[in-house]
Scaffold this motif. Structure first.
Motif, PDB file in Angstrom:
ATOM      1  N   LEU A 189       0.829  -1.203   0.000  1.00  0.00           N
ATOM      2  CA  LEU A 189       0.000   0.000   0.000  1.00  0.00           C
ATOM      3  C   LEU A 189       0.864   1.254   0.000  1.00  0.00           C
ATOM      4  O   LEU A 189       0.527   2.252  -0.651  1.00  0.00           O
ATOM      5  CB  LEU A 189      -0.945  -0.032   1.195  1.00  0.00           C
ATOM      6  CG  LEU A 189      -1.921  -1.222   1.183  1.00  0.00           C
ATOM      7  CD1 LEU A 189      -2.719  -1.282   2.470  1.00  0.00           C
ATOM      8  CD2 LEU A 189      -2.852  -1.164  -0.020  1.00  0.00           C
ATOM      9  N   ARG A 202       3.630   1.486  -1.437  1.00  0.00           N
ATOM     10  CA  ARG A 202       4.155   1.556  -2.802  1.00  0.00           C
ATOM     11  C   ARG A 202       3.049   1.834  -3.807  1.00  0.00           C
ATOM     12  O   ARG A 202       3.244   1.671  -5.009  1.00  0.00           O
ATOM     13  CB  ARG A 202       4.877   0.254  -3.158  1.00  0.00           C
ATOM     14  CG  ARG A 202       6.123   0.022  -2.320  1.00  0.00           C
ATOM     15  CD  ARG A 202       6.736  -1.336  -2.586  1.00  0.00           C
ATOM     16  NE  ARG A 202       7.829  -1.614  -1.672  1.00  0.00           N
ATOM     17  CZ  ARG A 202       8.509  -2.757  -1.625  1.00  0.00           C
ATOM     18  NH1 ARG A 202       8.176  -3.748  -2.454  1.00  0.00           N
ATOM     19  NH2 ARG A 202       9.487  -2.928  -0.769  1.00  0.00           N
ATOM     20  N   ARG A 203       1.903   2.240  -3.316  1.00  0.00           N
ATOM     21  CA  ARG A 203       0.767   2.655  -4.150  1.00  0.00           C
ATOM     22  C   ARG A 203       0.260   1.525  -5.030  1.00  0.00           C
ATOM     23  O   ARG A 203      -0.204   1.745  -6.147  1.00  0.00           O
ATOM     24  CB  ARG A 203       1.118   3.879  -5.004  1.00  0.00           C
ATOM     25  CG  ARG A 203       1.857   4.987  -4.283  1.00  0.00           C
ATOM     26  CD  ARG A 203       1.072   5.537  -3.133  1.00  0.00           C
ATOM     27  NE  ARG A 203      -0.120   6.242  -3.542  1.00  0.00           N
ATOM     28  CZ  ARG A 203      -1.058   6.695  -2.704  1.00  0.00           C
ATOM     29  NH1 ARG A 203      -0.931   6.488  -1.402  1.00  0.00           N
ATOM     30  NH2 ARG A 203      -2.123   7.331  -3.158  1.00  0.00           N
ATOM     31  N   GLY A 204       0.365   0.288  -4.519  1.00  0.00           N
ATOM     32  CA  GLY A 204      -0.216  -0.846  -5.210  1.00  0.00           C
ATOM     33  C   GLY A 204       0.704  -1.579  -6.155  1.00  0.00           C
ATOM     34  O   GLY A 204       0.274  -2.552  -6.787  1.00  0.00           O
ATOM     35  N   ARG A 213       1.447  -4.301 -11.071  1.00  0.00           N
ATOM     36  CA  ARG A 213       0.313  -3.625 -10.449  1.00  0.00           C
ATOM     37  C   ARG A 213      -0.593  -4.664  -9.791  1.00  0.00           C
ATOM     38  O   ARG A 213      -1.125  -5.532 -10.459  1.00  0.00           O
ATOM     39  CB  ARG A 213      -0.461  -2.838 -11.502  1.00  0.00           C
ATOM     40  CG  ARG A 213      -1.783  -2.231 -11.042  1.00  0.00           C
ATOM     41  CD  ARG A 213      -1.607  -1.180  -9.973  1.00  0.00           C
ATOM     42  NE  ARG A 213      -0.844  -0.028 -10.410  1.00  0.00           N
ATOM     43  CZ  ARG A 213      -0.471   0.965  -9.604  1.00  0.00           C
ATOM     44  NH1 ARG A 213      -0.792   0.911  -8.312  1.00  0.00           N
ATOM     45  NH2 ARG A 213       0.230   1.978 -10.060  1.00  0.00           N
ATOM     46  N   SER A 272      -5.064  -0.862  -7.725  1.00  0.00           N
ATOM     47  CA  SER A 272      -4.920   0.459  -8.333  1.00  0.00           C
ATOM     48  C   SER A 272      -4.628   1.529  -7.291  1.00  0.00           C
ATOM     49  O   SER A 272      -5.078   1.464  -6.146  1.00  0.00           O
ATOM     50  CB  SER A 272      -6.181   0.831  -9.102  1.00  0.00           C
ATOM     51  OG  SER A 272      -7.276   1.014  -8.223  1.00  0.00           O
ATOM     52  N   GLU A 273      -3.890   2.511  -7.705  1.00  0.00           N
ATOM     53  CA  GLU A 273      -3.601   3.660  -6.841  1.00  0.00           C
ATOM     54  C   GLU A 273      -4.889   4.408  -6.510  1.00  0.00           C
ATOM     55  O   GLU A 273      -5.047   4.906  -5.387  1.00  0.00           O
ATOM     56  CB  GLU A 273      -2.610   4.588  -7.539  1.00  0.00           C
ATOM     57  CG  GLU A 273      -2.091   5.705  -6.667  1.00  0.00           C
ATOM     58  CD  GLU A 273      -0.918   6.446  -7.278  1.00  0.00           C
ATOM     59  OE1 GLU A 273      -0.516   7.469  -6.690  1.00  0.00           O
ATOM     60  OE2 GLU A 273      -0.411   6.013  -8.333  1.00  0.00           O
ATOM     61  N   ASP A 274      -5.816   4.463  -7.456  1.00  0.00           N
ATOM     62  CA  ASP A 274      -7.094   5.142  -7.198  1.00  0.00           C
ATOM     63  C   ASP A 274      -7.837   4.494  -6.036  1.00  0.00           C
ATOM     64  O   ASP A 274      -8.437   5.185  -5.208  1.00  0.00           O
ATOM     65  CB  ASP A 274      -7.977   5.111  -8.452  1.00  0.00           C
ATOM     66  CG  ASP A 274      -7.508   6.071  -9.528  1.00  0.00           C
ATOM     67  OD1 ASP A 274      -6.642   6.919  -9.231  1.00  0.00           O
ATOM     68  OD2 ASP A 274      -7.995   5.964 -10.665  1.00  0.00           O
ATOM     69  N   ILE A 286      -6.552   2.763  -3.527  1.00  0.00           N
ATOM     70  CA  ILE A 286      -5.841   3.050  -2.275  1.00  0.00           C
ATOM     71  C   ILE A 286      -6.153   4.465  -1.816  1.00  0.00           C
ATOM     72  O   ILE A 286      -6.447   4.702  -0.635  1.00  0.00           O
ATOM     73  CB  ILE A 286      -4.327   2.837  -2.451  1.00  0.00           C
ATOM     74  CG1 ILE A 286      -4.038   1.360  -2.755  1.00  0.00           C
ATOM     75  CG2 ILE A 286      -3.570   3.282  -1.203  1.00  0.00           C
ATOM     76  CD1 ILE A 286      -2.605   1.082  -3.157  1.00  0.00           C
ATOM     77  N   GLU A 287      -6.108   5.414  -2.715  1.00  0.00           N
ATOM     78  CA  GLU A 287      -6.402   6.808  -2.350  1.00  0.00           C
ATOM     79  C   GLU A 287      -7.819   6.937  -1.813  1.00  0.00           C
ATOM     80  O   GLU A 287      -8.058   7.618  -0.803  1.00  0.00           O
ATOM     81  CB  GLU A 287      -6.201   7.719  -3.557  1.00  0.00           C
ATOM     82  CG  GLU A 287      -4.745   7.922  -3.938  1.00  0.00           C
ATOM     83  CD  GLU A 287      -4.587   8.866  -5.116  1.00  0.00           C
ATOM     84  OE1 GLU A 287      -5.629   9.311  -5.663  1.00  0.00           O
ATOM     85  OE2 GLU A 287      -3.442   9.163  -5.488  1.00  0.00           O
TER      86      GLU A 287
END
Length: 354
Positions: free
Chosen positions: A249, A251-253, A259, A262-264, A266-267
């Motif tokens: 997490l 590492r933004r996914g 991958r 997705s980073e979206d 997590i955000e």
């Protein structure tokens, strides 16, 4: 007691990560003084490098079943209890990325067509999956009772002849979306949606899309009498493996260039959607707060998975710190004290340089 701690040759490496090289000694002093109690494991890393490691020996349980005295190490599976919920959030995000599950704004009861009578109730017809992910269903749920009490809502759900009707038929006590009510039932619904949409049990889906890509080979997921794995509290992992999920997490996914989630997602999961009665924020099955550290001029946000007995996965993205704490103080009202003190007074208080 078995203790794993850094020796003096490791202290310069700890200092290079921005921490006071005496951090291990401070942790041990807190334990020896009696201020930090019932600890099983402490494991913390910055940018993937472990700077704090402690394994002890103590009484443990598996989902309420006594295990006796356990000598913990890096290979020991441990109950996550409700940290399981935060892992389920990640799994929903992965399933959503793959187009397998509906988006959070989809109607919840549409995923359970076997209950047309409940879907016809105008008070609950508009409830969304997102409200299950943020525990804002507006339905009655009581997990303040001990988990040894059959009237505890999670235990009553496990004992019910139909767990999903039991959850979805709870009385409406607040406008859906308006108030946070802690609910393992809401996460059981999320787990069911994942299983139904993917055609796999929750443990099998987790193994294929999250655990195996991270190299996690050993886990256990406790299930109820009906064979359904508990999405709310049933997962058991080693401390290093839970730490890897935390680092994914941070590492933004991404993991080794691949991958995973997705980073979206997590955000969105880490964004406050509501607030809890004790003043914390709550996202998609993650607690949210902020805390100071000497390395920063102002407090920085953290995100946490919290579990009964003092289980914790703490993340501070701006510091790139992940920490796992396992404890054995199950069902105690003050089980939060020791992991919170370790996070704030040992880990963050000794983070000196970003």
């Amino acid at each position: 007691m078995t203790i794993a701690k850094s020796s003096s040759p490791l202290e310069p490496a700890i200092e290079a990560l921005g921490f006071d090289p005496a951090i291990h000694h401070k942790l041990l002093a807190g334990i020896e003084s009696g201020l930090l109690r019932d600890l099983h494991v402490v494991l913390a890393a910055r940018s993937g490098d472990v700077f704090l490691k402690y394994y002890a020996e103590g009484l443990d349980e598996e989902w309420g079943r006594p295990l006796g005295n356990v000598a913990f190490d890096a290979e020991t599976l441990h109950d996550l209890r409700s940290v399981t919920k935060s892992v389920v959030s990640v799994l929903y995000g992965i399933a959503l990325d793959k187009g397998l599950v509906p988006p959070p704004d989809a109607r919840l009861l549409a995923q359970f067509p076997e209950y047309p009578d409940l879907a016809a109730d105008t008070a609950r017809a508009g409830i969304t999956i997102g409200q299950a992910l943020t525990m804002t269903l507006g339905m009655e749920w009581d997990e303040n009772r001990p988990y040894t009490d059959p009237q505890n809502s999670e235990i009553a759900m496990e004992n019910a002849p139909d767990r999903y009707r039991f959850i979805l038929d709870r009385p409406i006590v607040a406008e859906p979306g308006s108030r946070w009510i802690y609910s393992g039932g809401s996460v059981a619904l999320v787990g069911a949606i994942i299983a139904r949409a993917t055609g796999q049990s929750l443990p099998d889906f987790a193994r294929d899309v999250l655990f195996a890509p991270l190299g996690i080979e050993r886990f256990h997921w406790s299930a109820g009498n009906d064979g359904v794995a508990s999405a709310a509290s049933g997962l058991r992992l080693t401390a290093p493996d839970l730490l890897e999920i935390g680092q994914l997490l941070l590492r933004r996914g991404l993991w080794n260039g691949r991958r995973i989630v997705s980073e979206d997602w997590i955000e969105a999961s880490f964004a406050p959607a509501t607030s809890t009665p004790d003043g914390l924020g709550y996202g998609r099955l993650w607690f949210i707060g902020d805390a100071p550290a000497p390395a920063f001029s102002t407090p920085k946000p953290w995100h946490g998975g919290f579990g009964n007995g003092g289980q914790r996965l703490w993340l501070m993205p701006e510091a790139d710190i992940a920490a796992v704490i396992y404890s054995g103080k199950y069902n105690a009202w003050d089980a939060w004290v020791t992991p919170t003190r370790i996070w704030r007074e040992i880990i963050l208080a000794n983070f000196l340089r970003a």
